[in-house]
Scaffold this motif. Structure first.
Motif, short mmCIF file in Angstrom:
data_model
loop_
_atom_site.label_atom_id
_atom_site.label_comp_id
_atom_site.label_asym_id
_atom_site.label_seq_id
_atom_site.Cartn_x
_atom_site.Cartn_y
_atom_site.Cartn_z
N GLU A 107 -6.93 -4.34 4.29
CA GLU A 107 -6.38 -5.12 3.19
C GLU A 107 -4.92 -4.76 2.92
OE1 GLU A 107 -10.78 -4.22 2.39
OE2 GLU A 107 -8.98 -3.12 3.02
N PRO A 108 -4.06 -5.74 2.65
CA PRO A 108 -2.69 -5.43 2.20
C PRO A 108 -2.73 -4.77 0.83
CG PRO A 108 -3.15 -7.79 1.98
CD PRO A 108 -4.32 -7.19 2.72
N ARG A 109 -1.83 -3.83 0.58
CA ARG A 109 -1.92 -3.02 -0.63
C ARG A 109 -0.61 -3.01 -1.42
NH1 ARG A 109 -6.47 -0.04 -1.07
NH2 ARG A 109 -7.82 -0.01 0.78
N LYS A 110 -0.80 -2.80 -2.72
CA LYS A 110 0.32 -2.53 -3.62
C LYS A 110 0.32 -1.03 -3.88
CE LYS A 110 0.17 -6.92 -6.16
NZ LYS A 110 -0.05 -7.54 -7.51
N GLY A 111 1.25 -0.35 -3.28
CA GLY A 111 1.23 1.10 -3.40
C GLY A 111 0.11 1.68 -2.55
N LYS A 112 -0.44 2.81 -2.97
CA LYS A 112 -1.42 3.51 -2.17
C LYS A 112 -2.85 3.07 -2.45
CE LYS A 112 -2.79 8.20 -0.81
NZ LYS A 112 -2.55 9.66 -1.02
N TRP A 113 -3.14 2.66 -3.70
CA TRP A 113 -4.53 2.44 -4.07
C TRP A 113 -4.88 0.99 -4.36
CZ3 TRP A 113 -6.89 6.68 -2.86
CH2 TRP A 113 -6.24 7.92 -3.02
N MET A 114 -3.95 0.20 -4.78
CA MET A 114 -4.25 -1.16 -5.24
C MET A 114 -4.19 -2.17 -4.09
SD MET A 114 -4.85 -1.03 -8.49
CE MET A 114 -4.56 -2.72 -9.03
#
Length: 515
Positions: A107-114
């Motif tokens: 999945e593409p992420r926003k930052g490390k966790w989102m």
């Protein structure tokens, strides 16, 4: 000649002393569409699992991209090397969305966790548009039809960096238009240099899309060659070791419609499920099927074929309709009531709704017939059960090491035969078969048809629902067509052609658009 992408040599696989593969050979060139053919139980699925890293072979070697693949490779490691497998039985997570299934673990992420949901859905939508699949990426997989789920499996494979894509019966659940889209995608992948192993029982597809073929029989390699230099008869002989006749049912006496009406359906209506965007509504469905008659039901995907079967069996609710069974009122309350009244259903989705995968073949076949097998009113008579199992194993040529084997260990086609055997063992008044030969090889398909004919000769009213128009024409005395949840036409089986049926299936849709 250039080095092949895949070269399988003398591959063998044993399960508790039973050899599923004995001497498999397969060579696939780069940028080639290669047909892998054979009857159910020929060893195709075992080979595919070995290629995917799901089951290591007992002996033999797999060369891929110039290297020998280690026995201890996991499926993820095989995927990372470029081998992507689309199994006949779906591997989707039903409670997750289409986009989440397609890009699971990537999945593409926003930052490390989102997780970046917007980008996730956009990337999925790009692939869905490429496949011309009209499904929102935010739709839960559980709400999709069987055909749509198959296309999502293909969409997921396209998001991976594949060198070799293995497709196990990819068109079995697709409509003609969806098959055309699938073939378009496969040809484009070939043009990009991706190789395809295409497993199918629909032999006409081999000549439409494949360049070369390999055939297995009883776990052994029996032949390979160029598709352009063979024909259907030669392929069947390599697959089954004999010639197979696949003929239309002999013309019936035109007076068969004057026989007693076994099942009469009038005004069946079903509302579109409010929580299911792909659900199908039914509108004033009326028809009848006579004692000893085979009635075919044909329609495009989304026409309502399966929905009718499920309503008649009491598996789905309906909003209106009256039913007569042998002239007496019948109310489809639930499946148990339907079975008690003599109505049996072979469902479209054998994995979810048909076979009890954790039980043995023996238990699956006898499950619905236990009352007739009792001894002293309380215990199952093993001799009666043995005779029952033997009868249907021979009739349907179910390939198994033992009737004690768990159904989940059988090939998909043999699982379908077990479900069909269970319904036949009930000696029903009405037998509804939804896609009866999906995933069944060409040799056994003819045998299944003969069993359906024999049941009709015994007075059973048989309703055959199939997306395979040649199959409907081969088995049915009479055919009704559906379009958008409505009956759009009726024709005698001897008068049916694919062109006439397609026109009847599309005419209502065209008239509604014109209006």
């Amino acid at each position: 000649m250039p080095q092949p992408l895949l070269n399988v040599t003398q591959l063998a696989k044993s399960f508790s002393g039973i050899w599923a593969l004995k001497s498999a050979q397969l060579t696939v060139q780069r940028g080639e569409i290669h047909a892998l053919l054979g009857e159910n139980g020929a060893g195709k699925s075992t080979l595919l699992k070995a290629l995917a890293g799901a089951q290591p072979q007992t002996r033999g070697e797999i060369w891929f991209n110039g290297e020998v693949l280690p026995l201890n490779d996991s499926p993820v490691e095989r995927q990372n090397k470029g081998i992507i497998t689309i199994y006949q039985e779906f591997n989707l997570l039903p409670n997750m969305t289409v986009a989440q299934n397609m890009l699971l673990g990537r999945e593409p992420r926003k930052g490390k966790w989102m997780i970046d949901e917007k980008t996730l859905n956009q990337e999925a939508q790009t692939v869905l548009d490429y496949l011309q699949l009209k499904v929102a990426p935010t739709t839960a997989v559980a709400r999709l039809s069987v055909a749509q789920q198959q296309m999502v499996e293909i969409a997921r494979a396209l998001t991976l960096n594949a060198k070799l894509i293995i497709m196990d019966e990819p068109s079995a659940a697709l409509s003609d238009s969806e098959v055309e889209s699938l073939h378009r995608v496969v040809r484009e992948l070939k043009a990009r240099g991706v190789s395809i192993i295409y497993v199918t029982h629909r032999l006409h597809e081999v000549f439409q899309i494949c360049g070369r073929f390999t055939v297995f029989q009883d776990g052994r390699f029996t032949g390979t060659g160029a598709v352009a230099q063979t024909d259907v008869t030669q392929l069947i002989r390599l697959m089954v070791g004999r010639d197979v006749a696949f003929n239309r049912r002999p013309a019936r006496d035109t007076h068969h419609q004057h026989r007693p009406v076994r099942l009469h359906v009038s005004g069946l209506c079903r509302d579109k499920p409010p929580m299911d965007p792909s659900g199908i509504a039914l509108h004033d469905i009326s028809f009848q099927v006579h004692e000893g008659e085979v009635l075919g039901i044909a329609g495009l995907v989304g026409a309502g074929r399966t929905e009718i079967a499920r309503c008649l069996f009491g598996a789905d609710p309906f909003s209106a309709g009256t039913f007569l069974l042998d002239g007496q009122p019948y109310q489809p309350r639930d499946p148990l009531h339907a079975l008690a009244q003599g109505i049996a259903l072979v469902p479209e989705d054998r994995k979810k709704e048909g076979a009890v995968l954790g039980l043995s073949v023996r238990e699956n076949i006898s499950l619905s017939s236990l009352d007739s097998l009792l001894h002293w009113g309380s215990f199952v008579d093993p001799r009666k059960e043995d005779r029952l199992i033997s009868r249907y194993q021979q009739a349907l040529q179910i390939k198994m090491a033992s009737s004690a084997l768990a159904v989940r260990k059988l090939s998909g086609g043999n699982q379908q035969k077990v479900i069909l055997a269970r319904c036949m063992a009930l000696n029903p008044r009405v037998l509804i078969v939804d896609e009866p030969t999906r995933g069944i090889d060409v040799g056994t398909k003819s045998e299944v048809h003969q069993v359906l004919f024999a049941m009709a000769q015994q007075g059973v009213a048989v309703i055959v629902i199939s997306s395979d128009l040649p199959e409907v024409m081969a088995v049915a005395d009479r055919i009704i067509t559906l379009s958008e949840g409505r009956v759009s036409g009726e024709i005698h089986g001897d008068e049916a052609t694919e062109e006439r049926l397609m026109t009847m299936m599309a005419i209502h849709h065209q008239s509604r658009n014109a209006a």
